[in-house]
Write a protein that holds these residues in place. Structure first.
Motif, PDB file in Angstrom:
ATOM      1  N   UNK A 113       0.808  -1.211   0.000  1.00  0.00           N
ATOM      2  CA  UNK A 113       0.000   0.000   0.000  1.00  0.00           C
ATOM      3  C   UNK A 113       0.850   1.275   0.000  1.00  0.00           C
ATOM      4  N   UNK A 114       2.159   1.136   0.193  1.00  0.00           N
ATOM      5  CA  UNK A 114       3.035   2.313   0.264  1.00  0.00           C
ATOM      6  C   UNK A 114       3.801   2.561  -1.030  1.00  0.00           C
ATOM      7  N   UNK A 115       3.498   1.828  -2.094  1.00  0.00           N
ATOM      8  CA  UNK A 115       4.281   1.990  -3.324  1.00  0.00           C
ATOM      9  C   UNK A 115       4.192   3.399  -3.887  1.00  0.00           C
ATOM     10  N   UNK A 117       3.552   6.214  -2.251  1.00  0.00           N
ATOM     11  CA  UNK A 117       4.226   7.161  -1.363  1.00  0.00           C
ATOM     12  C   UNK A 117       5.744   7.117  -1.552  1.00  0.00           C
ATOM     13  N   UNK A 120       6.796   8.682  -4.776  1.00  0.00           N
ATOM     14  CA  UNK A 120       6.665  10.133  -4.741  1.00  0.00           C
ATOM     15  C   UNK A 120       7.773  10.786  -3.910  1.00  0.00           C
ATOM     16  N   UNK A 141       9.823  12.974  10.780  1.00  0.00           N
ATOM     17  CA  UNK A 141       8.358  13.117  10.746  1.00  0.00           C
ATOM     18  C   UNK A 141       7.642  12.420  11.893  1.00  0.00           C
ATOM     19  N   UNK A 156       1.008   1.625   8.893  1.00  0.00           N
ATOM     20  CA  UNK A 156       0.068   2.577   8.311  1.00  0.00           C
ATOM     21  C   UNK A 156      -0.449   3.532   9.389  1.00  0.00           C
ATOM     22  N   UNK A 159       2.434   5.860  10.397  1.00  0.00           N
ATOM     23  CA  UNK A 159       2.733   6.819   9.335  1.00  0.00           C
ATOM     24  C   UNK A 159       1.752   7.996   9.379  1.00  0.00           C
ATOM     25  N   UNK A 160       0.484   7.705   9.609  1.00  0.00           N
ATOM     26  CA  UNK A 160      -0.526   8.771   9.615  1.00  0.00           C
ATOM     27  C   UNK A 160      -0.475   9.569  10.914  1.00  0.00           C
ATOM     28  N   UNK A 181      11.261  -2.277  -2.978  1.00  0.00           N
ATOM     29  CA  UNK A 181      11.884  -3.544  -3.429  1.00  0.00           C
ATOM     30  C   UNK A 181      13.249  -3.758  -2.786  1.00  0.00           C
TER      31      UNK A 181
END
Lengths: 266, 266, 266, 266
Positions: A113-115, A117, A120, A141, A156, A159-160, A181
Motif C-alpha cells: 500500500x506504500x508503493x 508514497x 513520490x 516526521x 500505516x 505513518x498517519x 523492493x
C-alpha cells in the motif's frame, strides 16, 4: 568494547499455558557472548529451538501462575558498520533465498500500500541512498511517544499519526524499504543508548556487496537514533514484531514488571 | 488418477517492473508431475527460486508492457488422506522447527485476537477433532460470495461479515487453528471441483503422527468443501495469502484475463 | 431518590488549544437538577452550546497550560423503566426524524457489517425482545477488562476480542441493534453502581409506544449490568463515543488525574 | 443556466427489506427545481422524510424483488461562488450549532488522527487559505482511480494509498479540514463535468462571513476538479458517505444497473 546486559521480567498465567520467550543475545558471528546466565521459574517443561532465520533461540515453556525471567550477559560486538550510502540494491532475482521473503507484506508492514508514497518521496534514489533518505524521513516526521501504540498498531497507523516507539519506527522503515523492493527485516535487540532503558527494536536492510558470498549483507537502520549499529546486541530477527516478541502467550497472561539495563564497559 | 491443469493469464506493466509469479504445481513427494509446460512472455530477465518452505518455485521476472503466462500440466496425486479426527496436536516445544512459525500471527490471520472465541466455541476439543469442528463451523457460518473480499480483507473481517471466497475461508480456518495452538498454513492449489474454475486456496494443519519422522504431518482442510484432499495439486504454501500470491508486482500492474481448467482423467 | 455526583479532572495543553468538554448532568424532563456547580480554570474564552439532539451542553474552551474541571451536582431521576420485552420496533418510515439517523453506521459502530450475524443469532426475535437478547448476548460473551480498548477500538474489534469496557459494551449493543433496524444511540452518564467509579456509558434504543407522541421512546440498555436505568443520570447522547467524549481537544493535550464519585442518598 | 439531470438505477431484494434512497435534487434556496419527476417501482409502503440537516429528502421504501428508480429534473443553480482564500475560520465557540458537529470524527473521517499531518503540512495557513491548500494537496497527491476503493475505505486508507474516487477525495479533504478545526461536511450531488458520468460527491467547509446571519456559510470544495461550484446540484449532506448514500439497505440487496446523465443547457 563489551556490552553488559541485565534484564528481569515476570508475568502471571491463569492456567497452564504455552509461552514463547525470546530475550537472549543471539550467538552469531558478529557478536561474541562473553558470558551469559538465564534463570527461569520452574515449568512443566522447557525447550529451546532455533528462532527465525536461525538467529537466536526461542525458549518454549509451559507453565502456570507467576513466572519470572532473569537474564545477565556480557557481549562483545564485532559488527562492521560501513557507510551504506553508496551500496546498490539487488533485483529480486539476484537475492539469496533467505532474503527474498523480506520483500513481502507482513502483519504490521503493509508494504504494497506504500508503493505510491515511496515513489513520490524517494523516486530518484536507489539502494543505500534511498534507505538513508527513508531513515531521515522517519526520524524527522515521527515523534517518539511512549504509550502511543498498541499491539495492533501497524506501519500505516504510525505513518498517519506521525508517532510511535522503536517498534513503530522500525515498522515504518521496513514498510517503506519493502515498497522500494529492498528486503527489510525487524530486529529485536539490546543497545546502551535506549531511553528509557528497555528492549529495543530496529530495522535491517539487505544491500549489495560483491565481496560477500551471496552478493550482499544485512545493515542496521535505526530511525530512532538511539542505537549505534556497532554497539547493538541482536536478540532475533523476523518479518516484524509479530515474529520476535519477547513474550508470546497462547492463553491469557498478565504482564508484571520489567527492568532492562544495558551499559558499555571500558 | 491424473489431474490435468491448463491455465492462462495476462497483465500489463506500465514501466519496467519486478514481478513474482507462483502458478505451477510443486514438485513434492505427494504429487508426481507427469508432464508440464510453462510459456511466458519475453522479459528483461527471468529467474526461478525455491518458494516458501522449499515447496514449489517462484518465477522472478522483470518486464514491461503486456505479459502473458500459459501453463499446462498433468499431475498424479499420491497423497494419503486419513481421518484426522483422532490425531493429537503437539505442544509448541514438540513441534519441528519449520512447523513452529505457523503458530504465529500473520498479515491476514490475527490469531492472537481469536483466543477467546476458540476457547468459547471449541474449548472441549483438541487436535484433529477441534480442526474438524473449526472446518464445520466455517462451512456453516460463512457464505461463499465471489466479489465480497479484497486484498486487504483479513480473517477478522470475514469472520464478522460471515462471507468470502476460498482465500477467506482458509484464513478463518488458519486463524482459529493457530489461536488453538495448532500450526496452520495457507496452501494455494489446483483442484477439479472448484466452481467457478480458478486458482484455489485452502488450509493445512500440523498434527501428531508418531509413525512419521518429526512426529507429525500436514493435513489438508478445506472449509469450502470444493477440493478433495486426494485430488488437490499444491502450488505453494505460506503463512497466508500474502506469501503465495500467484502474482506480486513491485509497481503498478493491470490484470487482464485469466482462465483455469482442472479436470480428472480416467 | 437523589443521586449525588462529584467529579474532578485536569489536563494540560502545550499551546492555546480549543477544547470541547461535556461532563454535566443534562437538563431534561426525566431528571431534575436539584443543585449543581461547575468550576473551570480560567480560559481565553468559554462558551456553552446545546449538545447532540439538544440533550445537555457542550462547554467550549480555548486555553493553555494546566486546566482543571470540578463538578458537583445532586440530581433527582424520574425516569420510567418499563419492561421492554413486549415493545415493537418501528419500520424506518414510521420513525420520527430525530430517531432516524440512529439507524446508520457511525465511527465505532459498523452496523452494516453485522447484518448476517444478527440475522443468524437473533433472527426469530423482534423489537424489545431482540434488544434484550442482544443485551444478554453481550453480557455473556464479553469480559469487562479495563485497559483492553483504546480510542480506535470499534464494535467489530470488541466483538471479536470478546472484551472491553462500558464504552465497548455500548458500541456492540448499538451496532447489533442498528443491524436489526432498531435505532440505537450512545449515552454518556453517571451511575452509582459503576466499578471502578468513573464516567459511564450505555446504549439507548428507540421502540414503539403508541401512548407517546412520536409513536415511541428511548429506553436504556446496559449490557455491563452496572447502571440501573432508574438511577442513571444522563450527560449527553450521540451516535457513538465520538459524539459525547467528555474531552475533545483540537491539538495535543495530556490528561492528568480524574476522580468520579456517584452515590445514592436516602 | 439550467442543469438537466436524468438517472436510472435498479436493485434486487431477496426478501421484503427496508431501503433508504436519497437521489433527488434538494429544494434549497441556492438551487431552484424547475421541473422534476421520480418514478419508483411499487412497494409495500413508501414515505419521505427530511434528510440530514433538513437538506433534501430520504425516500423510505419497503419492497421485495427487483426495484427500479428513474429520476428526471431540470435545476437552476443560483449559488454564489466567491473566492474563499481570504475568509477566516471561526473558533469552535463562535460556530452556529448545526455547524459544530462537523468538527467531530465520523465513520470515514478519522480527523483526530490527522492533527500532526495538517500541522506539519499546512501549519502556517488558516481559514480559506488552508482549505485551498488542502484541496491542492489532495488534487496533486491522489490519483483518480475507479474501482480502487470499497465501502470500508476510510480517508486514512486513501491518504496512504494516494488514490480513490470522488467519495475518497471528499473524505480526505473533510478529514484534513476537521483536523484543522474547520467544519467540513460531505455533499452528494449532480454535476455536468463528472467523468465517467455518475452521482458525484465533494466537500463543503464552513467559513466566516460577517455579512451573513450566523456569521458564516458553507462553501463547496472539490479536489477532483470535476464539478464547478456554480453548476453543482446538491442532493444531500452529512458527516460523510455513510449519511448520504443513494442506497442503504437493511438486508441483502444486489445492485443492477445505473445510468446518470447531467448536462448544461444553454
Amino acid at each position: 568494547m563489551p556490552i553488559t546486559i541485565s534484564t528481569k521480567f515476570d508475568f502471571t498465567l491463569d492456567q497452564p499455558t504455552d509461552v514463547i520467550l525470546q530475550f537472549e543475545a543471539a550467538t552469531i558471528p558478529e557478536q561474541e557472548i562473553v558470558s551469559c546466565n538465564s534463570v527461569l521459574s520452574n515449568s512443566e517443561h522447557c525447550a529451546r529451538v532455533p528462532a527465525h532465520d536461525g538467529i537466536g533461540e526461542r525458549v518454549l515453556v509451559r507453565a502456570e501462575g507467576k513466572f519470572e525471567v532473569a537474564y545477565d550477559a556480557v557481549v562483545e560486538v564485532k559488527r562492521l558498520t560501513p557507510d551504506i550510502s553508496g551500496l546498490a540494491q539487488l533485483a529480486p532475482h539476484e537475492l539469496p533465498e533467505d532474503a527474498f521473503e523480506y520483500l513481502l507484506d507482513s502483519t504490521y508492514c503493509p508494504a504494497d500500500r506504500f508503493q505510491s508514497i515511496v515513489e513520490e518521496e524517494f523516486g530518484e534514489l536507489q539502494g543505500g541512498a534511498r534507505v538513508l533518505a527513508i531513515r531521515e524521513w522517519v526520524a524527522n516526521h515521527l515523534t517518539y511517544t511512549p504509550g502511543s501504540s498498541t499491539s495492533t498498531t501497524t506501519a500505516l497507523d504510525s505513518y498517519v499519526e506521525r508517532r510511535g516507539i522503536c517498534r513503530d519506527y522500525a515498522h515504518v522503515v521496513i514498510t517503506m524499504c519493502r515498497a522500494s523492493t529492498i528486503p527489510a527485516r525487524y530486529v529485536s535487540c539490546f543497545a546502551p543508548g535506549v531511553t528509557p532503558p528497555d528492549f529495543h527494536a530496529l530495522a535491517e536492510v539487505f544491500l549489495a556487496d560483491e565481496t560477500i558470498e551471496g552478493g550482499g549483507a544485512w545493515y542496521i537502520v535505526d530511525a530512532t537514533g538511539m542505537a549505534e549499529p556497532g554497539e547493538t546486541v541482536k536478540i532475533g530477527v523476523g518479518r516484524d514484531a509479530a515474529d520476535v516478541s519477547f513474550l508470546t502467550s497462547f492463553g491469557a497472561s498478565h504482564f508484571g514488571n520489567k527492568t532492562v539495563t544495558v551499559t558499555k564497559s571500558d
